[in-house]
Design an enzyme around this catalytic site. Structure first.
Site, mmCIF file in Angstrom:
data_model
loop_
_atom_site.group_PDB
_atom_site.id
_atom_site.type_symbol
_atom_site.label_atom_id
_atom_site.label_comp_id
_atom_site.label_asym_id
_atom_site.label_seq_id
_atom_site.Cartn_x
_atom_site.Cartn_y
_atom_site.Cartn_z
ATOM 1 N N ASP A 186 -0.388 -9.921 20.534
ATOM 2 C CA ASP A 186 0.723 -10.642 19.905
ATOM 3 C C ASP A 186 0.215 -11.991 19.401
ATOM 4 O OD1 ASP A 186 0.503 -12.154 22.261
ATOM 5 O OD2 ASP A 186 2.052 -10.976 23.238
ATOM 6 N N ASP B 59 0.990 -16.010 19.142
ATOM 7 C CA ASP B 59 1.790 -17.139 19.614
ATOM 8 C C ASP B 59 1.464 -18.367 18.786
ATOM 9 O OD1 ASP B 59 2.943 -15.683 21.784
ATOM 10 O OD2 ASP B 59 1.038 -15.849 22.826
ATOM 11 N N ASP C 242 -3.520 -22.143 30.964
ATOM 12 C CA ASP C 242 -4.199 -21.664 32.167
ATOM 13 C C ASP C 242 -5.734 -21.677 32.052
ATOM 14 O OD1 ASP C 242 -3.992 -19.537 30.386
ATOM 15 O OD2 ASP C 242 -2.995 -18.176 31.773
HETATM 16 P P1 ATP Z 1 -2.037 -11.460 25.974
HETATM 17 O O1 ATP Z 1 -3.133 -10.871 25.196
HETATM 18 O O2 ATP Z 1 -1.756 -10.717 27.231
HETATM 19 O O3 ATP Z 1 -0.798 -11.756 25.179
HETATM 20 P P2 ATP Z 1 -2.138 -14.324 26.197
HETATM 21 O O4 ATP Z 1 -3.261 -15.231 26.617
HETATM 22 O O5 ATP Z 1 -1.645 -14.472 24.804
HETATM 23 O O6 ATP Z 1 -2.632 -12.849 26.490
HETATM 24 P P3 ATP Z 1 0.537 -14.804 27.015
HETATM 25 O O7 ATP Z 1 1.179 -14.427 28.312
HETATM 26 O O8 ATP Z 1 1.009 -14.182 25.757
HETATM 27 O O9 ATP Z 1 -1.008 -14.534 27.234
HETATM 28 O O10 ATP Z 1 0.632 -16.384 26.911
HETATM 29 C C1 ATP Z 1 0.252 -17.115 25.748
HETATM 30 C C2 ATP Z 1 -0.488 -18.391 26.145
HETATM 31 O O11 ATP Z 1 0.394 -19.227 26.928
HETATM 32 C C3 ATP Z 1 -1.693 -18.165 27.046
HETATM 33 O O12 ATP Z 1 -2.847 -17.879 26.296
HETATM 34 C C4 ATP Z 1 -1.800 -19.496 27.751
HETATM 35 O O13 ATP Z 1 -2.383 -20.471 26.937
HETATM 36 C C5 ATP Z 1 -0.343 -19.870 27.966
HETATM 37 N N1 ATP Z 1 0.168 -19.366 29.266
HETATM 38 C C6 ATP Z 1 0.832 -18.211 29.480
HETATM 39 N N2 ATP Z 1 1.153 -18.072 30.781
HETATM 40 C C7 ATP Z 1 0.686 -19.161 31.408
HETATM 41 C C8 ATP Z 1 0.696 -19.629 32.752
HETATM 42 N N3 ATP Z 1 1.266 -18.903 33.725
HETATM 43 N N4 ATP Z 1 0.129 -20.830 33.015
HETATM 44 C C9 ATP Z 1 -0.430 -21.575 32.037
HETATM 45 N N5 ATP Z 1 -0.497 -21.181 30.757
HETATM 46 C C10 ATP Z 1 0.049 -20.001 30.428
HETATM 47 MG MG MG Z 2 -0.002 -13.478 23.944
#
Ligand code: ATP
Ligand code: MG
Length: 441
Positions: free
Chosen positions: A68, A70, A147
């Site tokens: 996805d 963001d 994170d």
């Molecule tokens: P995915 O490929 O699973 O979507 P993602 O890294 O994009 O991985 P998301 O859960 O979509 O993960 O979250 C988007 C961003 O928001 C993360 O990359 C991170 O920077 C931040 N984030 C999400 N959850 C947390 C958390 N629990 N603590 C700190 N930062 C977070």
């Molecule tokens: Mg994501």
């Protein structure tokens, strides 16, 4: 390694990030989804800052297709809403904008300041957990609340550069997963980061940095306090991302599986590497294969597999107390599910599906009588696949498998689900995954 004290000072000093110009990285707009680009450009044209952030930047840099997209901006949620007709503001803990394009949602968040660098600890519970997260900031505040370093890279729509405050690019290059700030504090703030560490390590084949790894053992019990609905969401992300086998192995290695499926975990500990282990590995391998081939995988089947051994054992107790096989399966299913939902919530439609699969296992034992009714059951196909997995994992069910395989051929309308691919191919690839992972077991 930047700990929270340093990051506090660094943040105050407004450190200069590494900026990688377009000519020196591989992210092209061709790889960014059209709707995400539309959002980025509209924000930019309205004179706001706008960046792609998180998994999308990370995955494109790794040569993978992002799940996805963001977006992060300095526009406040209400300002974002003014720009987009198709916008909905959501979330209590974080106020986020969801921009809807047909079935697709682009998530837009406003730069926020982290808690581990704020003096007042507003929005934080006494034990350090984050309960509110709405202190707005700028990009150089926002970066510290994220994170992992690899999740904190910002792609700037203004000049197509990648902005790196935390050494995320280097970590990507060396295949390292590293929390930003003091790992202990970051896990206390949000223990789900422990599960996220496992997820990214297995999905992206990264090594967890020793400082990030060390506290997992002592702080994982904080996962007991995570709301069951959030843990359910994490289960889906952990096991339906095409890397469930590796994820399961890592969860067991770090003794984390017990927070997700405590009943199954206990059985795995009591009876090492036997039928139940084999069964779970095959079920997960099958799920991975479906996902990697672009098929759907339902949480109902996954759940039925993850709880099968406890259900099977309890059923046989009930049977020895003179309950019928079907009654025993129903009752055992209900008991095991009600225990499970004290750890992780599960939507009703999936608990229903798991129950159907389990009771059909008992009904599949009765051959000849009422075959057609069983064959026409909407969950017959899933139940049949489940039976195959059981047989492949060591249960002596050859005769039943043969019978129902033949019955289906004779009744082409049998079941309504899409067949799950459980043929030899799935076995050999399972063996491959297992052998390549043997050293980890
Ligand atoms: P995915 O490929 O699973 O979507 P993602 O890294 O994009 O991985 P998301 O859960 O979509 O993960 O979250 C988007 C961003 O928001 C993360 O990359 C991170 O920077 C931040 N984030 C999400 N959850 C947390 C958390 N629990 N603590 C700190 N930062 C977070
Ligand atoms: Mg994501």
């Amino acid at each position: 390694m930047i700990d929270s004290k340093e990051s506090k000072n660094i943040s105050r000093l407004k450190i200069t990030p590494i900026v990688i110009p377009r000519s020196q990285h591989i992210i092209s707009r061709m790889q960014i989804n059209d709707n995400a680009l539309k959002v980025l450009y509209r924000l930019k044209n309205a004179k706001y800052k706008a960046y792609l952030v998180g998994g999308a930047v990370r995955d494109i840099l790794l040569g993978r297709r992002p799940k996805d997209f963001d977006v992060v901006t300095d526009a406040k949620p209400e300002q974002i809403r003014e720009l987009f007709r198709n916008c909905r503001l959501i979330g209590r803990r974080f106020r986020l904008a969801h921009i809807q394009f047909g079935k697709e949602i682009i998530e837009v968040s406003t730069f926020r300041a982290p808690h581990h660098i704020s003096d007042k600890n507003e929005g934080q519970a006494k034990d350090g957990r984050i309960i509110r997260d709405n202190v707005y900031g700028d990009i150089d505040d926002d970066v510290w609340r994220r994170d992992f370093t690899i999740n904190s890279l910002f792609y700037n729509i203004e000049d197509f550069s990648v902005v790196d405050y935390v050494g995320g690019i280097k970590d990507l290059e060396i295949g390292q997963l590293r929390l930003i700030g003091d790992p202990v504090k970051r896990y206390i703030e949000d223990p789900v980061r422990i599960l996220r560490a496992i997820r990214f390590a297995s999905k992206l084949n990264l090594k967890i940095h020793s400082d990030t790894e060390k506290p997992i053992k002592d702080y994982s019990n904080l996962l007991e306090n995570i709301p069951s609905a959030r843990l359910y969401e994490e289960i889906l992300k952990l096991f339906l991302n095409g890397h469930a086998v590796e994820t399961f192995i890592l969860l067991r290695k770090y003794n984390l599986f017990k927070y997700l499926f405590p009943q199954m975990d206990q059985l795995l500990n009591e009876t090492q590497k036997n039928y139940s282990y084999e069964f779970i590995m095959r079920a997960l391998n099958n799920t991975d294969q479906r996902i990697n081939e672009g098929d759907s995988a339902t949480p109902g089947f996954l759940l039925a597999a993850m709880l099968w051994e406890p259900v099977r054992i309890l059923s046989s107790e009930y049977i020895s107390n003179n309950l019928s096989e079907v009654e025993a399966a129903k009752l055992a299913g209900d008991t095991i599910i009600s225990k499970q939902i004290s750890s992780t919530s599960i939507p009703r439609r999936y608990t229903h599906m798991a129950r159907d699969i389990w009771t059909l296992q008992a009904r599949l034992k009765r051959t000849k009588k009422k075959s057609l009714r069983v064959l026409m059951h909407p969950k017959f196909r899933a139940a049949y696949d489940f039976l195959l997995l059981r047989a492949q994992s060591g249960e002596r069910l050859e005769n039943l498998v043969d019978y129902w395989t033949k019955e289906q051929l004779d009744e082409p309308l049998a079941g309504k689900d899409k067949p799950r691919k459980l043929g030899n191919r799935s076995n050999s690839s399972y063996r491959r995954t297992r052998n390549s992972r043997k050293k980890d077991l």
